[in-house]
Design a protein around this motif. Structure first.
Motif, PDB file in Angstrom:
ATOM      1  N   LYS A 259       0.833  -1.214  -0.043  1.00  0.00           N
ATOM      2  CA  LYS A 259      -0.007   0.014  -0.009  1.00  0.00           C
ATOM      3  C   LYS A 259       0.898   1.432   0.075  1.00  0.00           C
ATOM      4  CE  LYS A 259      -4.187  -2.189   2.061  1.00  0.00           C
ATOM      5  NZ  LYS A 259      -3.543  -3.480   2.282  1.00  0.00           N
ATOM      6  N   ALA A 260       1.845   1.249   0.745  1.00  0.00           N
ATOM      7  CA  ALA A 260       2.719   2.383   0.702  1.00  0.00           C
ATOM      8  C   ALA A 260       3.242   2.824  -0.760  1.00  0.00           C
ATOM      9  CB  ALA A 260       4.170   2.153   1.824  1.00  0.00           C
ATOM     10  N   ARG A 261       3.809   1.695  -1.338  1.00  0.00           N
ATOM     11  CA  ARG A 261       4.229   1.840  -2.677  1.00  0.00           C
ATOM     12  C   ARG A 261       3.137   2.460  -3.678  1.00  0.00           C
ATOM     13  NH1 ARG A 261       7.061  -3.405  -4.664  1.00  0.00           N
ATOM     14  NH2 ARG A 261       7.330  -2.187  -6.435  1.00  0.00           N
ATOM     15  N   ALA A 262       1.957   1.749  -3.550  1.00  0.00           N
ATOM     16  CA  ALA A 262       0.992   1.990  -4.291  1.00  0.00           C
ATOM     17  C   ALA A 262       0.404   3.549  -4.005  1.00  0.00           C
ATOM     18  CB  ALA A 262      -0.273   1.224  -4.082  1.00  0.00           C
ATOM     19  N   ALA A 263       0.365   3.990  -2.757  1.00  0.00           N
ATOM     20  CA  ALA A 263       0.165   5.330  -2.468  1.00  0.00           C
ATOM     21  C   ALA A 263       1.038   6.215  -3.127  1.00  0.00           C
ATOM     22  CB  ALA A 263       0.083   5.560  -0.978  1.00  0.00           C
ATOM     23  N   GLU A 264       2.511   5.952  -3.106  1.00  0.00           N
ATOM     24  CA  GLU A 264       3.390   6.878  -3.634  1.00  0.00           C
ATOM     25  C   GLU A 264       3.195   7.110  -5.298  1.00  0.00           C
ATOM     26  OE1 GLU A 264       8.045   6.950  -4.059  1.00  0.00           O
ATOM     27  OE2 GLU A 264       7.297   5.318  -2.915  1.00  0.00           O
ATOM     28  N   MET A 265       2.740   5.880  -5.933  1.00  0.00           N
ATOM     29  CA  MET A 265       2.560   5.746  -7.148  1.00  0.00           C
ATOM     30  C   MET A 265       1.280   6.585  -7.678  1.00  0.00           C
ATOM     31  SD  MET A 265       2.016   2.362  -9.468  1.00  0.00           S
ATOM     32  CE  MET A 265       1.571   2.615 -11.306  1.00  0.00           C
ATOM     33  N   LEU A 266       0.489   6.636  -6.718  1.00  0.00           N
ATOM     34  CA  LEU A 266      -0.992   7.391  -6.982  1.00  0.00           C
ATOM     35  C   LEU A 266      -0.680   8.859  -6.475  1.00  0.00           C
ATOM     36  CD1 LEU A 266      -3.403   4.811  -6.027  1.00  0.00           C
ATOM     37  CD2 LEU A 266      -3.186   5.519  -8.314  1.00  0.00           C
ATOM     38  N   LYS A 267       0.527   9.061  -5.787  1.00  0.00           N
ATOM     39  CA  LYS A 267       0.881  10.407  -5.418  1.00  0.00           C
ATOM     40  C   LYS A 267      -0.417  10.937  -4.463  1.00  0.00           C
ATOM     41  CE  LYS A 267       3.451  12.323  -9.211  1.00  0.00           C
ATOM     42  NZ  LYS A 267       3.610  10.949  -9.713  1.00  0.00           N
TER      43      LYS A 267
ATOM     44  N   ASN B 280      -1.791  10.213   0.046  1.00  0.00           N
ATOM     45  CA  ASN B 280      -1.508   9.953   1.397  1.00  0.00           C
ATOM     46  C   ASN B 280      -1.926   8.172   1.532  1.00  0.00           C
ATOM     47  OD1 ASN B 280      -2.086   9.466   4.475  1.00  0.00           O
ATOM     48  ND2 ASN B 280      -0.814  11.148   4.218  1.00  0.00           N
ATOM     49  N   ARG B 281      -0.994   7.567   2.299  1.00  0.00           N
ATOM     50  CA  ARG B 281      -1.207   5.879   2.566  1.00  0.00           C
ATOM     51  C   ARG B 281      -2.454   5.925   3.244  1.00  0.00           C
ATOM     52  NH1 ARG B 281      -0.890   2.060   6.019  1.00  0.00           N
ATOM     53  NH2 ARG B 281      -0.416   0.020   5.217  1.00  0.00           N
ATOM     54  N   THR B 282      -2.930   7.007   4.199  1.00  0.00           N
ATOM     55  CA  THR B 282      -3.855   6.813   5.165  1.00  0.00           C
ATOM     56  C   THR B 282      -5.114   6.888   4.099  1.00  0.00           C
ATOM     57  OG1 THR B 282      -2.833   7.511   6.845  1.00  0.00           O
ATOM     58  CG2 THR B 282      -5.182   7.680   7.007  1.00  0.00           C
ATOM     59  N   THR B 283      -5.172   7.904   3.331  1.00  0.00           N
ATOM     60  CA  THR B 283      -6.264   7.945   2.300  1.00  0.00           C
ATOM     61  C   THR B 283      -6.657   6.889   1.434  1.00  0.00           C
ATOM     62  OG1 THR B 283      -5.577  10.438   2.438  1.00  0.00           O
ATOM     63  CG2 THR B 283      -7.160   9.614   0.459  1.00  0.00           C
ATOM     64  N   LEU B 284      -5.582   6.295   0.894  1.00  0.00           N
ATOM     65  CA  LEU B 284      -5.562   5.123   0.285  1.00  0.00           C
ATOM     66  C   LEU B 284      -6.320   3.928   0.992  1.00  0.00           C
ATOM     67  CD1 LEU B 284      -4.890   3.562  -2.453  1.00  0.00           C
ATOM     68  CD2 LEU B 284      -2.734   2.981  -1.393  1.00  0.00           C
ATOM     69  N   VAL B 285      -5.809   3.810   2.195  1.00  0.00           N
ATOM     70  CA  VAL B 285      -6.362   2.582   2.868  1.00  0.00           C
ATOM     71  C   VAL B 285      -7.946   2.797   3.118  1.00  0.00           C
ATOM     72  CG1 VAL B 285      -6.392   1.341   5.085  1.00  0.00           C
ATOM     73  CG2 VAL B 285      -4.176   2.116   3.868  1.00  0.00           C
ATOM     74  N   GLU B 286      -8.224   4.307   3.368  1.00  0.00           N
ATOM     75  CA  GLU B 286      -9.541   4.449   3.664  1.00  0.00           C
ATOM     76  C   GLU B 286     -10.640   4.315   2.267  1.00  0.00           C
ATOM     77  OE1 GLU B 286      -9.703   8.372   4.905  1.00  0.00           O
ATOM     78  OE2 GLU B 286      -9.141   8.070   6.885  1.00  0.00           O
ATOM     79  N   LYS B 287      -9.846   4.499   1.139  1.00  0.00           N
ATOM     80  CA  LYS B 287     -10.470   4.413  -0.041  1.00  0.00           C
ATOM     81  C   LYS B 287     -10.671   2.896  -0.402  1.00  0.00           C
ATOM     82  CE  LYS B 287      -9.876   8.527  -2.417  1.00  0.00           C
ATOM     83  NZ  LYS B 287     -11.177   9.050  -2.761  1.00  0.00           N
ATOM     84  N   ILE B 288      -9.635   1.944  -0.057  1.00  0.00           N
ATOM     85  CA  ILE B 288      -9.559   0.707  -0.337  1.00  0.00           C
ATOM     86  C   ILE B 288     -10.757  -0.161   0.308  1.00  0.00           C
ATOM     87  CG2 ILE B 288      -8.403  -1.477   0.126  1.00  0.00           C
ATOM     88  CD1 ILE B 288      -5.648   0.020  -0.543  1.00  0.00           C
TER      89      ILE B 288
END
Length: 351
Positions: free
Chosen positions: A319-327, A329-337
């Motif tokens: 998830k950290a790498r995916a968040a970086e790829m999507l530019k 925040n990792r927390t935002t990405l986890v919430e969306k998932i």
């Protein structure tokens, strides 16, 4: 010729699903992880007589999947009958499906056997089922429930032993809400769903498909020498939107086989819509939203989900790498998932 072979994806086109050595792919080419998974599902489905509903855009290979189910089933020695429900006028479709007796209507000079009778002991494939009229849907539902029907103008009940596979490029859920498709028929057809993603969402299958089509040309014409597709051309093919999906790719490969006299295909040989990717991509993506008859919010959410799923698969679900790829925040990405209920199998490309 050796150079041409080196440019191809070797040994991947005909690989069977995992742990299945006798599976008949029936001409289905591709190497994506999702394709392998869905072929394994086809293998499981083929062992039963359950109804299957195949969905996907035009040109994605719905009929090939239907034929693969039939070829790997206990009915493989029986008939595989195909009927396009959208290509036949509604007033004639009932006769095509169930047959008619002599004198049943003007022009019925002799009795005719319908497709359901012809498919006895085999499989019937109802393509573009979403185009069927509501009145005929009622008669089809009864035939599917009871495996019995009467010919048009007849009184004798005919029983058949058939497996039913249907397909559509329409959103049947939306059609049900608009009273254009019967909900009870939908659930009768949709026992086993198979959704075919468009070619643009599984670019890793493009070159195996190119090889597959070129092999077919070589079998039909012994003088044909397969063309070499350099990396620059492969990149263009991988980023193109493919609104016509696999059918469009096959047409392109055939066109190049005829018009390109050199051994190697160049970017200049490709259509302008592919080399002018930015404008064309925007046009096709927007057009796809309207073709699928979905609203603005649903389209935005679907696009977000596709972006996130793609990034997660690209990074092995780190998830950290995916968040970086999507530019983002990792927390935002986890919430969306969590909100979108995204799981690893969501981006399983289905052929």
């Amino acid at each position: 010729m050796a150079q041409a072979t080196a440019e191809k994806t070797t040994g991947s086109v005909d690989a069977p699903p995992k742990n299945v050595s006798s599976f008949n792919r029936n001409g289905i080419a591709g190497i994506s992880k999702g394709l392998m998974a869905v072929l394994d599902r086809v293998r499981k489905v083929a062992r039963s007589d359950s109804s299957v509903l195949i969905t996907g855009e035009s040109g994605t290979g719905k009929e090939l999947i239907a034929r693969a189910i039939h070829k790997n089933s206990a009915r493989k020695d029986g008939p595989m009958v195909v009927i396009n429900c959208g290509a036949i006028p509604s007033e004639l479709l009932e006769s095509e499906l169930f047959g008619h007796e002599r004198g049943a209507f003007t022009g019925a000079h002799r009795a005719r056997t319908g497709r359901f009778e012809i498919a006895d002991k085999g499989t019937i494939f109802l393509d573009e089922i979403g185009d069927m009229s509501p009145d005929l849907q009622v008669k089809l539902l009864r035939a599917l429930q009871e495996r019995r029907f009467e010919r048009v103008g007849g009184s004798q009940t005919i029983s058949v032993d058939i497996r039913v596979i249907s397909a559509t490029n329409k959103n049947l859920t939306a059609a049900i809400e608009n009273n254009e498709f019967r909900e009870d028929l939908y659930y009768r057809l949709n026992v086993i769903p198979i959704d075919i993603l468009p070619l643009r969402e599984r670019p890793e299958d493009i070159i195996p498909l190119v090889d597959h089509f070129q092999s077919g040309f070589a079998r039909r014409n012994t003088e044909y020498m397969p063309k070499i597709f350099p990396d620059s051309v492969k990149q263009v093919l991988a980023t193109y939107e493919w609104p016509g999906n696999i059918r469009e790719l096959e047409n392109l490969v055939e066109r190049l086989s005829v018009l390109v006299e050199e051994d190697t295909v160049s970017i200049a040989d490709l259509p302008g819509c592919m080399t002018d990717a930015k404008t064309e991509t925007t046009r096709v993506c927007v057009a796809g939203v309207f073709q699928k008859n979905i609203g603005f919010n649903e389209a935005v959410e679907s696009y977000q989900k596709s972006l996130i799923t793609h990034a997660l698969n690209k990074t092995g679900w780190v998830k950290a790498r995916a968040a970086e790829m999507l530019k983002m925040n990792r927390t935002t990405l986890v919430e969306k998932i969590k909100k979108m209920d995204i799981e690893p199998e969501d981006e399983m490309p289905v052929f």
